[in-house]
Design a protein around this motif. Structure first.
Motif, short mmCIF file in Angstrom:
data_model
loop_
_atom_site.label_atom_id
_atom_site.label_comp_id
_atom_site.label_asym_id
_atom_site.label_seq_id
_atom_site.Cartn_x
_atom_site.Cartn_y
_atom_site.Cartn_z
N ARG A 55 -43.00 -31.40 -2.46
CA ARG A 55 -43.41 -32.16 -1.15
C ARG A 55 -44.16 -33.50 -1.36
O ARG A 55 -44.45 -33.66 -2.54
N THR A 57 -46.76 -36.08 -1.62
CA THR A 57 -48.16 -36.07 -1.70
C THR A 57 -48.78 -37.32 -1.26
O THR A 57 -49.74 -37.34 -0.46
N GLU A 73 -44.87 -33.75 -5.27
CA GLU A 73 -45.59 -32.67 -6.08
C GLU A 73 -44.93 -31.15 -5.99
O GLU A 73 -44.25 -30.92 -5.17
N TRP A 84 -46.13 -34.00 -11.00
CA TRP A 84 -45.76 -34.98 -10.02
C TRP A 84 -44.60 -35.76 -10.43
O TRP A 84 -44.61 -36.13 -11.72
N VAL A 129 -55.14 -39.67 -5.68
CA VAL A 129 -54.86 -38.40 -4.94
C VAL A 129 -56.04 -37.67 -4.39
O VAL A 129 -56.90 -37.70 -5.09
#
Length: 495
Positions: A55, A57, A73, A84, A129
């Motif tokens: 997905r 991130t 991710e 990642w 992040v």
């Protein structure tokens, strides 16, 4: 303890050699010790295809004029390790291998490809992040050599940095006019300059809070002009921050008792299965069934691994009835040399160009001996795997081989220590004599079984080495942001 593990490859997503194995098995061992460890690698097409799910991130936008760059991710397949993937199709979505095109030539923008990886890792490490930042950043080999330098240049609270040298000979050197496109601070050029070029490896060695290599002996060797590849002066200058931690093996992957790719599983107390694996391997490779020893070679076909010496030694060994199988890739000159040998000895020599993970397992299970000569050897994971499979390594005494293989002698065998055969000078006669010595012991079936049992009992699991890394992480993160050392001038680097 939060650790960002930055690497160019990780098994099973992307692999060209031992770096990928280490980048999967060491984080797994550290995760079991309670470390919050997360990987970051480029989003190569083969890596994306092997991920179960990913997905997005963060969108990092354009980096060094490349983009858009985003972070995907997920979990490393077969594990609970978060990972990642740095997605930038312009840089990574290509045919060919991780570092080279389909013709075997290095990508001309490898500097840019891995600079973007370093920029993305630096952003994550320093809070890019949500709800995560690193206590320690562990950067691996030249591909991630810019990362310690980037973090050292930041102000305020920042993570500690560890730089691991897997092979000093590969330094990430590029023309100095490439510097302008890497989006680095102006003062980075002095930290990277190497005889009129720029070097990612030099940047990592000069800036990291600590430096490790993949075996204790190699850590000592690279302080010398013979093994230092032009960076020995800088390494001597920083030797108080340098140590060697031996690579480990993931016996969840490399164990003949449970290996799913073998014709028959076996262990140290049930070696009949190994004979069945040898028969199956000979059939698979088109070799004649024989009572003579079967030798295998599974190293890259580059000067370091002595393929030139091996090519000159093999005719003598083949005339003595031995068999030889190769599964490897590398320089065209060597590929053609081994293929010509297979045409000359079709029932005794089998050559498979390229890396095939399943075949690698079957070759270690089916062989009697592993030929692993090396002009220098930082660690040498394949001989470590070979010992667990009861395949006796024949190695040159250097680097990690000096730390892991014990040369055969009757006394060493009786003491339960002998696990292989070693030679030292890089010559055809020395290699040939060593293999002939091993073949004589092979014909003594009881002695060979004892030697095989010794090798299979050796434990190179990550338990001990991962604990050393964890202790190093703790020491580094206890005092992050320490005052930098004086600038490394050319005079200091060559001292």
């Amino acid at each position: 303890m939060r650790v960002l593990f930055a690497t160019a490859e990780a098994f099973p997503l992307a692999k060209t050699g031992g770096l990928a194995d280490v980048s999967a098995s060491l984080p797994a061992a550290l995760l079991n010790m309670g470390v919050d460890i997360r990987l970051i690698i480029p989003a190569y097409p083969q890596a994306l295809s092997r991920m179960n799910s990913v997905r997005e991130t963060v969108r990092l936008g354009n980096i060094a004029g490349c983009g858009p760059v985003r972070l995907l991710e997920g979990r490393l397949p077969g594990s609970d390790i978060p990972i990642w993937l740095v997605d930038c199709p312009d840089l990574y979505n290509r045919a060919g291998s991780l570092y080279q095109d389909e013709n075997g030539a290095d990508w001309p923008d490898n500097d840019l490809r891995f600079a973007v990886l370093n920029h993305a890792a630096a952003a994550i490490a320093c809070g890019g992040v949500t709800n995560w930042n690193a206590d320690t950043v562990h950067a691996h080999d030249w591909h991630c050599g810019l990362l310690p330098m980037m973090i050292a240049q930041r102000t305020g609270i920042k993570p500690a940095t560890l730089f691991t040298i897997h092979n000093l000979a590969y330094q990430g050197q590029f023309d100095s006019d490439h510097f302008a496109r890497l989006d680095l601070a102006d003062d980075s050029l002095a930290a990277m300059e190497f005889w009129g070029r720029i070097s990612f490896m030099k940047a990592g060695i000069g800036a990291a809070d600590a430096i490790t290599t993949v075996s204790p002996t190699y850590a000592r060797e690279i302080l010398t002009a013979e093994y230092g590849c032009g960076l020995d002066g800088l390494l001597r200058y920083r030797k108080e921050r340098l140590s060697g931690i031996l690579n480990g093996a993931d016996y969840g992957v490399w164990d003949p008792a449970s290996d799913p790719w073998l014709a028959c599983n076996y262990g140290p107390h049930s070696l009949a299965g190994k004979n069945k694996c040898k028969q199956a391997l000979r059939t698979e490779l088109g070799l004649q069934q024989s009572e003579s020893p079967l030798l295998v070679f599974m190293s890259r076909l580059v000067h370091q691994k002595m393929p030139d010496v091996l090519l000159n030694a093999l005719p003598t060994l083949l005339e003595r009835g031995m068999q030889f199988a190769l599964a490897a890739d590398g320089e065209a000159e060597y590929r053609h040399g081994f293929q010509a040998l297979a045409e000359r000895y079709p029932e005794q020599v089998a050559v498979r160009i390229g890396y095939d993970e399943a075949l690698a397992h079957r070759m270690l299970a089916g062989a009697d001996m592993l030929l692993h000569p090396s002009r220098y050897e930082p660690c040498g994971l394949v001989p470590i795997y070979a010992m667990r499979y009861g395949t006796i390594p024949i190695v040159r005494r250097s680097g990690g081989m000096a730390d892991t293989v014990m040369d055969y002698s009757p006394a060493a065998l009786t003491a339960g220590e002998a696990t292989g055969f070693m030679f030292e000078p890089v010559t055809v006669p020395e290699l040939t004599t060593c293999v002939i010595r091993a073949a004589k012991v092979f014909r003594q079936s009881l002695t060979w079984r004892k030697l095989t049992a010794n090798a299979m009992r050796r434990d190179f699991s990550w338990r001990h080495s991962a604990a050393q890394y964890l202790e190093l992480y703790r020491r580094l993160s206890a005092a992050p942001g320490a005052e930098p050392e004086p600038e490394v001038t050319r005079e200091r680097a060559l001292a």
